[in-house]
Design a protein around this motif. Structure first.
Motif, PDB file in Angstrom:
ATOM      1  N   CYS A  47       4.756  39.187 -76.007  1.00 51.71           N
ATOM      2  CA  CYS A  47       5.196  39.735 -77.285  1.00 51.71           C
ATOM      3  C   CYS A  47       4.252  39.318 -78.414  1.00 51.71           C
ATOM      4  CB  CYS A  47       6.621  39.262 -77.573  1.00 51.71           C
ATOM      5  SG  CYS A  47       7.457  40.220 -78.840  1.00 51.71           S
ATOM      6  N   GLY A  48       3.752  38.074 -78.358  1.00 54.91           N
ATOM      7  CA  GLY A  48       2.804  37.623 -79.357  1.00 54.91           C
ATOM      8  C   GLY A  48       1.504  38.401 -79.306  1.00 54.91           C
ATOM      9  N   ILE A  49       1.018  38.685 -78.102  1.00 53.74           N
ATOM     10  CA  ILE A  49      -0.193  39.495 -77.943  1.00 53.74           C
ATOM     11  C   ILE A  49       0.025  40.884 -78.528  1.00 53.74           C
ATOM     12  CG2 ILE A  49      -1.648  40.658 -76.236  1.00 53.74           C
ATOM     13  CD1 ILE A  49      -1.326  38.171 -74.465  1.00 53.74           C
ATOM     14  N   ARG A  50       1.191  41.434 -78.269  1.00 49.98           N
ATOM     15  CA  ARG A  50       1.516  42.762 -78.795  1.00 49.98           C
ATOM     16  C   ARG A  50       1.453  42.771 -80.322  1.00 49.98           C
ATOM     17  NH1 ARG A  50       7.510  45.290 -79.045  1.00 49.98           N
ATOM     18  NH2 ARG A  50       7.604  43.569 -80.532  1.00 49.98           N
ATOM     19  N   SER A  51       2.089  41.794 -80.962  1.00 53.52           N
ATOM     20  CA  SER A  51       2.101  41.752 -82.430  1.00 53.52           C
ATOM     21  C   SER A  51       0.703  41.493 -82.995  1.00 53.52           C
ATOM     22  CB  SER A  51       3.061  40.659 -82.917  1.00 53.52           C
ATOM     23  OG  SER A  51       4.400  41.029 -82.703  1.00 53.52           O
ATOM     24  N   ALA A  52      -0.048  40.588 -82.355  1.00 56.13           N
ATOM     25  CA  ALA A  52      -1.395  40.281 -82.842  1.00 56.13           C
ATOM     26  C   ALA A  52      -2.308  41.495 -82.709  1.00 56.13           C
ATOM     27  CB  ALA A  52      -1.962  39.093 -82.069  1.00 56.13           C
ATOM     28  N   GLY A  53      -2.263  42.158 -81.556  1.00 56.75           N
ATOM     29  CA  GLY A  53      -3.103  43.333 -81.354  1.00 56.75           C
ATOM     30  C   GLY A  53      -2.764  44.456 -82.310  1.00 56.75           C
ATOM     31  N   SER A  55      -1.389  44.094 -85.218  1.00 59.06           N
ATOM     32  CA  SER A  55      -1.807  43.660 -86.567  1.00 59.06           C
ATOM     33  C   SER A  55      -3.253  44.040 -86.829  1.00 59.06           C
ATOM     34  CB  SER A  55      -1.646  42.145 -86.713  1.00 59.06           C
ATOM     35  OG  SER A  55      -0.314  41.744 -86.594  1.00 59.06           O
ATOM     36  N   ILE A  56      -4.120  43.815 -85.846  1.00 63.30           N
ATOM     37  CA  ILE A  56      -5.540  44.142 -85.995  1.00 63.30           C
ATOM     38  C   ILE A  56      -5.734  45.649 -86.158  1.00 63.30           C
ATOM     39  CG2 ILE A  56      -7.779  44.100 -84.834  1.00 63.30           C
ATOM     40  CD1 ILE A  56      -6.825  41.466 -83.482  1.00 63.30           C
ATOM     41  N   LEU A  57      -5.052  46.425 -85.317  1.00 64.71           N
ATOM     42  CA  LEU A  57      -5.152  47.886 -85.421  1.00 64.71           C
ATOM     43  C   LEU A  57      -4.679  48.371 -86.788  1.00 64.71           C
ATOM     44  CD1 LEU A  57      -3.776  48.964 -81.919  1.00 64.71           C
ATOM     45  CD2 LEU A  57      -6.142  49.102 -82.712  1.00 64.71           C
ATOM     46  N   LEU A  58      -3.552  47.827 -87.250  1.00 63.96           N
ATOM     47  CA  LEU A  58      -3.001  48.256 -88.529  1.00 63.96           C
ATOM     48  C   LEU A  58      -3.915  47.850 -89.684  1.00 63.96           C
ATOM     49  CD1 LEU A  58      -0.663  49.606 -90.000  1.00 63.96           C
ATOM     50  CD2 LEU A  58       0.539  47.396 -89.996  1.00 63.96           C
ATOM     51  N   PRO A 190       4.818  52.051 -95.899  1.00 62.14           N
ATOM     52  CA  PRO A 190       5.348  51.527 -94.634  1.00 62.14           C
ATOM     53  C   PRO A 190       4.342  50.659 -93.883  1.00 62.14           C
ATOM     54  CG  PRO A 190       5.880  53.851 -94.875  1.00 62.14           C
ATOM     55  CD  PRO A 190       4.947  53.508 -95.993  1.00 62.14           C
ATOM     56  N   SER A 191       3.052  50.974 -94.035  1.00 58.14           N
ATOM     57  CA  SER A 191       2.023  50.212 -93.326  1.00 58.14           C
ATOM     58  C   SER A 191       1.995  48.759 -93.779  1.00 58.14           C
ATOM     59  CB  SER A 191       0.650  50.850 -93.534  1.00 58.14           C
ATOM     60  OG  SER A 191       0.403  51.069 -94.915  1.00 58.14           O
ATOM     61  N   LYS A 192       2.167  48.519 -95.071  1.00 57.43           N
ATOM     62  CA  LYS A 192       2.147  47.143 -95.563  1.00 57.43           C
ATOM     63  C   LYS A 192       3.406  46.397 -95.122  1.00 57.43           C
ATOM     64  CE  LYS A 192       1.166  44.292 -99.614  1.00 57.43           C
ATOM     65  NZ  LYS A 192       0.792  44.270-101.047  1.00 57.43           N
ATOM     66  N   THR A 193       4.550  47.077 -95.132  1.00 56.81           N
ATOM     67  CA  THR A 193       5.785  46.461 -94.631  1.00 56.81           C
ATOM     68  C   THR A 193       5.622  46.050 -93.180  1.00 56.81           C
ATOM     69  OG1 THR A 193       7.119  47.835 -96.117  1.00 56.81           O
ATOM     70  CG2 THR A 193       8.252  46.820 -94.263  1.00 56.81           C
ATOM     71  N   LEU A 194       5.047  46.931 -92.381  1.00 56.89           N
ATOM     72  CA  LEU A 194       4.841  46.618 -90.965  1.00 56.89           C
ATOM     73  C   LEU A 194       3.833  45.489 -90.800  1.00 56.89           C
ATOM     74  CD1 LEU A 194       5.287  47.180 -87.986  1.00 56.89           C
ATOM     75  CD2 LEU A 194       3.610  49.030 -88.121  1.00 56.89           C
ATOM     76  N   LEU A 195       2.785  45.475 -91.624  1.00 59.73           N
ATOM     77  CA  LEU A 195       1.773  44.418 -91.510  1.00 59.73           C
ATOM     78  C   LEU A 195       2.393  43.042 -91.751  1.00 59.73           C
ATOM     79  CD1 LEU A 195      -1.250  43.916 -90.996  1.00 59.73           C
ATOM     80  CD2 LEU A 195      -1.585  43.979 -93.482  1.00 59.73           C
ATOM     81  N   TYR A 196       3.257  42.939 -92.750  1.00 58.44           N
ATOM     82  CA  TYR A 196       3.963  41.683 -92.977  1.00 58.44           C
ATOM     83  C   TYR A 196       4.647  41.219 -91.688  1.00 58.44           C
ATOM     84  CZ  TYR A 196       3.807  41.689 -98.169  1.00 58.44           C
ATOM     85  OH  TYR A 196       3.423  41.623 -99.478  1.00 58.44           O
ATOM     86  N   THR A 232       1.315  47.603 -77.351  1.00 60.13           N
ATOM     87  CA  THR A 232       0.571  47.249 -78.564  1.00 60.13           C
ATOM     88  C   THR A 232       0.237  48.466 -79.414  1.00 60.13           C
ATOM     89  OG1 THR A 232      -0.399  45.335 -77.442  1.00 60.13           O
ATOM     90  CG2 THR A 232      -1.515  46.127 -79.424  1.00 60.13           C
ATOM     91  N   VAL A 233      -0.400  49.465 -78.799  1.00 57.79           N
ATOM     92  CA  VAL A 233      -0.907  50.609 -79.561  1.00 57.79           C
ATOM     93  C   VAL A 233       0.211  51.595 -79.908  1.00 57.79           C
ATOM     94  CG1 VAL A 233      -2.537  52.527 -79.563  1.00 57.79           C
ATOM     95  CG2 VAL A 233      -3.163  50.357 -78.474  1.00 57.79           C
ATOM     96  N   TRP A 234       0.959  51.993 -78.889  1.00 57.76           N
ATOM     97  CA  TRP A 234       1.961  53.033 -79.131  1.00 57.76           C
ATOM     98  C   TRP A 234       3.222  52.477 -79.783  1.00 57.76           C
ATOM     99  CZ3 TRP A 234       2.390  57.907 -80.009  1.00 57.76           C
ATOM    100  CH2 TRP A 234       3.642  58.524 -79.958  1.00 57.76           C
ATOM    101  N   VAL A 235       3.791  51.416 -79.194  1.00 53.12           N
ATOM    102  CA  VAL A 235       5.082  50.919 -79.688  1.00 53.12           C
ATOM    103  C   VAL A 235       4.925  50.143 -80.993  1.00 53.12           C
ATOM    104  CG1 VAL A 235       7.059  49.445 -79.189  1.00 53.12           C
ATOM    105  CG2 VAL A 235       6.124  50.896 -77.392  1.00 53.12           C
ATOM    106  N   ALA A 236       4.186  49.022 -80.945  1.00 53.82           N
ATOM    107  CA  ALA A 236       4.144  48.126 -82.101  1.00 53.82           C
ATOM    108  C   ALA A 236       3.343  48.697 -83.273  1.00 53.82           C
ATOM    109  CB  ALA A 236       3.572  46.771 -81.689  1.00 53.82           C
ATOM    110  N   PHE A 237       2.354  49.530 -82.999  1.00 56.01           N
ATOM    111  CA  PHE A 237       1.537  50.090 -84.076  1.00 56.01           C
ATOM    112  C   PHE A 237       2.084  51.440 -84.549  1.00 56.01           C
ATOM    113  CE2 PHE A 237      -2.622  52.493 -85.003  1.00 56.01           C
ATOM    114  CZ  PHE A 237      -2.536  52.227 -86.352  1.00 56.01           C
ATOM    115  N   ILE A 238       2.180  52.404 -83.648  1.00 53.12           N
ATOM    116  CA  ILE A 238       2.514  53.765 -84.057  1.00 53.12           C
ATOM    117  C   ILE A 238       4.021  53.958 -84.277  1.00 53.12           C
ATOM    118  CG2 ILE A 238       2.442  56.198 -83.390  1.00 53.12           C
ATOM    119  CD1 ILE A 238      -0.189  55.601 -81.942  1.00 53.12           C
TER     120      ILE A 238
END
Length: 298
Positions: A47-53, A55-58, A190-196, A232-238
């Protein structure tokens, strides 16, 4: 319709409903991806890898769109609180699954829409559900109970601990939704809210993985890498970006009713991809959830 639109809607239109079904299906498939990845990547690290990855994409996505990252808009502490709630939700979910069954977790986690309904009534002006809409939430929740009724036998003390943790995760999830809608976070992109949320959760979850002395990545195969990329890409980012845009635009109580579809989608995805059994009771459960969603959003 741009993702940064701030026009408010009092009801869900076709666009919102289609997006919500896609999101719930994606989150249901994520349960399969997590189960597959757990074979070689510990849950908190995963889960940490997912959030970190994500974060970088966002971060690079915001740079490409020239969205301000360090603008003083009065949301820093609100964003940190939202991030801690987001991290706490997933920490309790993954840790709680060490004590209880995944099917039980699907029931207790989905008290979230009731938390949203109560919080919206208390903190968001004009967000009052009628008796019919509250009955719709209860009907949808009954569908979840029907789908996972076999797991509600007399629990052991260990299961009660895990169940309590999943209830806490559901409270955190609902509280995050209300916080975003009722705080200055609703005014920013929304992007900044998600980045937080992604940055804070990445720090918390990776630290929790270290504190729990998780084993680290045992091995990687194309399937495991694909599952991590999906999360990481589809769920946590998009999908999370779309979800926060929906929260910003539509009434949160109506959005929350659709989340009851997620565990049922998870069962369907498990049956399709992992050949897990699908019982006739699932059809009844889907009917109840659909009826409940209609009652909330009619």
């Amino acid at each position: 319709m741009g993702i940064n639109s701030i026009d408010k809607q009092e009801t869900l239109d076709v666009t919102a409903m289609v997006l919500l079904v896609i999101l719930c299906g994606s989150w249901g498939l994520q349960q399969v991806a997590i189960k597959v990845t757990n074979q070689t990547v510990p849950p908190l690290l995963q889960c940490g890898i997912r959030s970190a990855g994500a974060s970088i994409l966002l971060f690079f996505w915001m740079l490409a769109r020239r969205e301000p990252l360090l603008e003083k808009d009065g949301t820093l502490w609100w964003g940190i609180i939202a991030g801690l709630l987001f991290a706490g939700e997933f920490l309790l979910v993954y840790w709680g699954l060490d004590f209880t069954l995944a099917s039980r977790s699907s029931i207790f986690l989905y008290i979230s829409p009731f938390v949203v309904a109560l919080g919206a009534r208390l903190f968001i002006p004009g967000e009052n559900l009628t008796r019919v809409q509250l009955a719709g939430l209860c009907t949808a929740f009954l569908g979840i109970v029907c789908a996972f009724r076999e797991s509600l036998g007399l629990p052991s003390m260990q299961m009660l601990i895990g169940d309590s943790m999943l209830v806490g995760a559901g409270v955190f999830w609902g509280t995050t939704t209300v916080l975003i809608k009722a705080s200055p976070l609703v005014r920013i992109k929304p992007s900044k809210t998600l980045l937080y949320q992604l940055v804070v959760s990445a720090i918390v979850l990776l630290a929790a993985s270290l504190l729990r002395s998780e084993s680290g990545i045992v091995s990687l195969s194309p399937l495991i890498v694909g599952s991590l990329l999906y999360q990481t890409v589809w769920v946590a980012f998009i999908t999370y970006l779309v979800w926060f845009w929906l929260i910003r635009r539509y009434p949160p109580s109506r959005l929350a009713s659709f989340t009851f579809l997620t565990p049922l989608m998870g069962v369907l995805m498990g049956g399709f991809f992992l050949n897990e059994p699908i019982s006739p009771m699932l059809i009844l459960a889907l009917g109840l959830v659909g009826t409940g969603i209609y009652m909330v959003n009619r």
